[in-house]
Design a protein around this motif. Structure first.
Motif, short mmCIF file in Angstrom:
data_model
loop_
_atom_site.label_atom_id
_atom_site.label_comp_id
_atom_site.label_asym_id
_atom_site.label_seq_id
_atom_site.Cartn_x
_atom_site.Cartn_y
_atom_site.Cartn_z
N SER A 1 0.84 -1.21 0.00
CA SER A 1 0.00 0.00 0.00
C SER A 1 0.87 1.25 0.00
CB SER A 1 -0.93 -0.01 1.21
OG SER A 1 -0.14 -0.02 2.37
N LEU A 2 0.32 2.31 -0.56
CA LEU A 2 1.04 3.58 -0.62
C LEU A 2 0.88 4.34 0.69
CD1 LEU A 2 -0.07 4.73 -4.18
CD2 LEU A 2 2.19 3.91 -3.53
N ALA A 3 1.76 5.29 0.91
CA ALA A 3 1.64 6.12 2.10
C ALA A 3 0.35 6.93 2.00
CB ALA A 3 2.84 7.07 2.19
N HIS A 4 -0.28 7.18 3.13
CA HIS A 4 -1.56 7.89 3.17
C HIS A 4 -1.50 9.19 2.36
CE1 HIS A 4 -5.30 9.48 4.62
NE2 HIS A 4 -4.69 10.53 5.14
N SER B 1 0.02 10.11 -0.21
CA SER B 1 -0.05 10.08 -1.67
C SER B 1 -1.41 9.60 -2.16
CB SER B 1 1.07 9.21 -2.25
OG SER B 1 0.96 7.91 -1.75
N THR B 2 -2.21 9.06 -1.26
CA THR B 2 -3.54 8.59 -1.69
C THR B 2 -4.59 9.68 -1.59
OG1 THR B 2 -4.09 7.83 0.52
CG2 THR B 2 -3.04 6.23 -0.93
N ILE B 3 -4.27 10.79 -0.91
CA ILE B 3 -5.29 11.82 -0.73
C ILE B 3 -5.13 12.97 -1.74
CG2 ILE B 3 -5.80 11.41 1.71
CD1 ILE B 3 -3.76 13.57 2.39
N LEU B 4 -4.14 12.86 -2.60
CA LEU B 4 -3.89 13.95 -3.55
C LEU B 4 -4.54 13.66 -4.89
CD1 LEU B 4 -0.08 14.57 -2.97
CD2 LEU B 4 -2.02 15.66 -1.85
N SER B 5 -5.01 14.74 -5.54
CA SER B 5 -5.50 14.55 -6.90
C SER B 5 -4.52 15.21 -7.86
CB SER B 5 -6.89 15.15 -7.06
OG SER B 5 -7.09 16.21 -6.16
N PRO B 6 -4.35 14.64 -9.06
CA PRO B 6 -3.41 15.24 -10.01
C PRO B 6 -3.89 16.62 -10.45
CG PRO B 6 -4.47 13.27 -10.95
CD PRO B 6 -5.03 13.47 -9.59
N PRO C 1 -4.40 23.64 -1.34
CA PRO C 1 -4.98 22.65 -0.43
C PRO C 1 -4.18 21.34 -0.43
CG PRO C 1 -6.69 23.58 -1.85
CD PRO C 1 -5.37 24.06 -2.38
N GLU C 2 -3.68 20.96 -1.60
CA GLU C 2 -2.93 19.70 -1.68
C GLU C 2 -1.62 19.80 -0.90
OE1 GLU C 2 -4.53 17.14 -3.20
OE2 GLU C 2 -6.11 18.59 -3.56
N MET C 3 -0.98 20.95 -0.97
CA MET C 3 0.27 21.13 -0.21
C MET C 3 0.01 21.04 1.29
SD MET C 3 2.00 24.32 -2.18
CE MET C 3 2.66 24.21 -3.83
N VAL C 4 -1.10 21.63 1.71
CA VAL C 4 -1.45 21.58 3.14
C VAL C 4 -1.67 20.12 3.55
CG1 VAL C 4 -3.24 22.22 4.82
CG2 VAL C 4 -2.40 23.92 3.17
N ARG C 5 -2.34 19.36 2.67
CA ARG C 5 -2.59 17.95 2.98
C ARG C 5 -1.27 17.17 3.04
NH1 ARG C 5 -7.08 18.64 -0.77
NH2 ARG C 5 -8.91 18.98 0.52
N ILE C 6 -0.35 17.47 2.12
CA ILE C 6 0.95 16.77 2.14
C ILE C 6 1.61 16.96 3.51
CG2 ILE C 6 3.33 16.84 1.22
CD1 ILE C 6 2.14 17.48 -1.54
#
Ligand SMILES: Cc1ncc(COP(=O)(O)O)c(C=O)c1O
Length: 387
Positions: A2-5, A7-12, A128-133
């Motif tokens: 499984s991938l790290a969490h 990387s699974t919450i990001l959208s391209p 938002p994606e950066m914040v999630r990272i």
């Protein structure tokens, strides 16, 4: 496996996706008018290229200090003083691989697990994606057309919680073209100061303002705001250098140090000879920049004029950057549906506002020739009539 969490919450990136789809259609021989670009359609000015070539020829092909070469950091320090009335000594400046990277570095250095980051929408889609990272939680504040797509101090205040760590401001803004006035920044600054909220101020479109509107850096408004703010800027938009991947930030000393540590363990800094090009951009002839800005202004006025005449389309006249955000909600389609149909039926590429957190809108970039704008808007108009 499984991938790290994270990387699974990001959208391209949807904008890059649409741009590639339009390019692929063009490669098939279709006559596509693309308003999807997020980069100037001008070439990097020649003196900048020559400085880079000279650096390669002189053997400047080795690692540099991770925060950037000293002469470039010095030139950025002088630029901050001259253009923005900001006192960032060279030691508080970090040069990174694009303003995108500067934003990510700043967020990684300051935002931790569970921290909230306030982001006014429509927003640049990477925030938002950066914040999630970083393990944080983006808190989206929906702004309105009535307020020129700008977050008010009250809206900011209402979005705060004990977990708020940072607010992201982007003026001039992508995708809205909105530029905050000094007074508006002062009001937002007061809210940030009341709870010691960090401010990430992304000023990448600083040089592209119109109608005599003046860009103001929030960190310049008081010593207290300076101490809370990370000011991001770069070379991509002002000097047509998107492919060079060079941006920078100025920050309070302890934050700059933390960001340098992160960068030294991730990229080791930026391409050596590209930094010489960036130095030439800041210290050399600035007239290509003004030529580009004036050309953008002509296109902006043309696009605004034509879009404003289309029934059911509404917009706020953008005062900066190179985008028009049009409200197409009157047609009763989602922004994705609208953009997909326009591309497949009329071969016009635009970006659906859902990518920026606002499904009522679509973004049209005028970083393309007047001919393409004219033809593309003829098609856009025809499409709207059909709906
Ligand atoms: C608001 C905003 N910030 C940052 C960037 C990234 O710029 P750079 O090419 O310097 O990474 C962009 C690019 O589209 C942008 O629109």
């Amino acid at each position: 496996m499984s991938l790290a969490h994270r990387s699974t919450i990001l959208s391209p990136s949807l904008t890059l996706g649409i741009d590639s789809k339009a390019k692929a259609m063009k490669a098939e021989g279709l006559d596509v008018c693309s308003f999807a670009a997020g980069e100037p359609d001008f070439d990097t000015p020649d003196h900048i290229k020559q400085a880079c070539i000279a650096a390669i020829n002189a053997g400047m092909t080795k690692y540099t200090p991770s925060a950037g070469i000293p002469e470039l950091r010095q030139a950025i320090s002088a630029k901050f003083k001259a253009d923005n009335d900001l006192d960032y000594p060279a030691s508080q400046i970090i040069v990174s691989n694009g303003a995108k990277h500067s934003c990510l570095n700043a967020i990684l250095a300051c935002v931790g697990e569970g921290d909230e980051v306030i982001i006014p929408a429509p927003y640049w889609l990477s925030y938002p994606e950066m914040v999630r990272i970083a393990g944080g939680e983006p808190i989206i504040v929906q702004t309105s057309e009535e307020n020129g797509w700008k977050m008010t101090a009250d809206e900011f205040q209402d979005a705060m919680s004990p977990r708020t760590k940072m607010v992201i401001l982007n003026s001039p803004g992508n995708p809205t073209g909105a530029v905050y006035t000094k007074e508006e920044l002062e009001e937002l600054g007061e809210v940030a100061l009341s709870e010691d909220i960090l401010i990430l101020s992304d000023e990448i479109y600083e040089k592209l303002t119109y109608d005599d509107v003046k860009h103001v850096s929030i960190a310049s408004l008081s010593k207290e705001l300076y101490n809370l703010t990370i000011t991001v800027n770069g070379f991509s938009k002002a000097y047509a250098m998107t492919g060079w991947r060079l941006g920078y930030l100025g920050a309070p000393e302890h934050i700059a140090k933390a960001i340098d540590a992160i960068q030294s363990h991730s990229t080791s800094g930026c391409t050596s000879f590209a930094q010489k090009g960036a130095l030439a951009a800041l210290t050399g002839d600035q007239s290509p920049l003004e030529d580009m800005r004036s050309e953008f202004d002509i296109r902006r006025q043309y696009m605004v004029d034509r879009l404003s005449k289309i029934p059911k389309v509404t917009l706020v006249v953008p005062q900066g950057a190179f985008y028009v955000l049009a409200n197409i909600s009157g047609f009763g389609l989602t922004s994705t549906n609208f953009a997909d149909k326009l591309l497949s039926k009329h071969h016009v590429a635009i970006v659906p506002g859902i990518a920026f957190g606002d499904d009522r809108t679509v973004r049209l970039s005028y970083a393309t020739s007047l001919d393409v704008i004219n033809k593309g808007l003829d098609r856009f108009e025809a499409f709207c009539k059909e709906l």
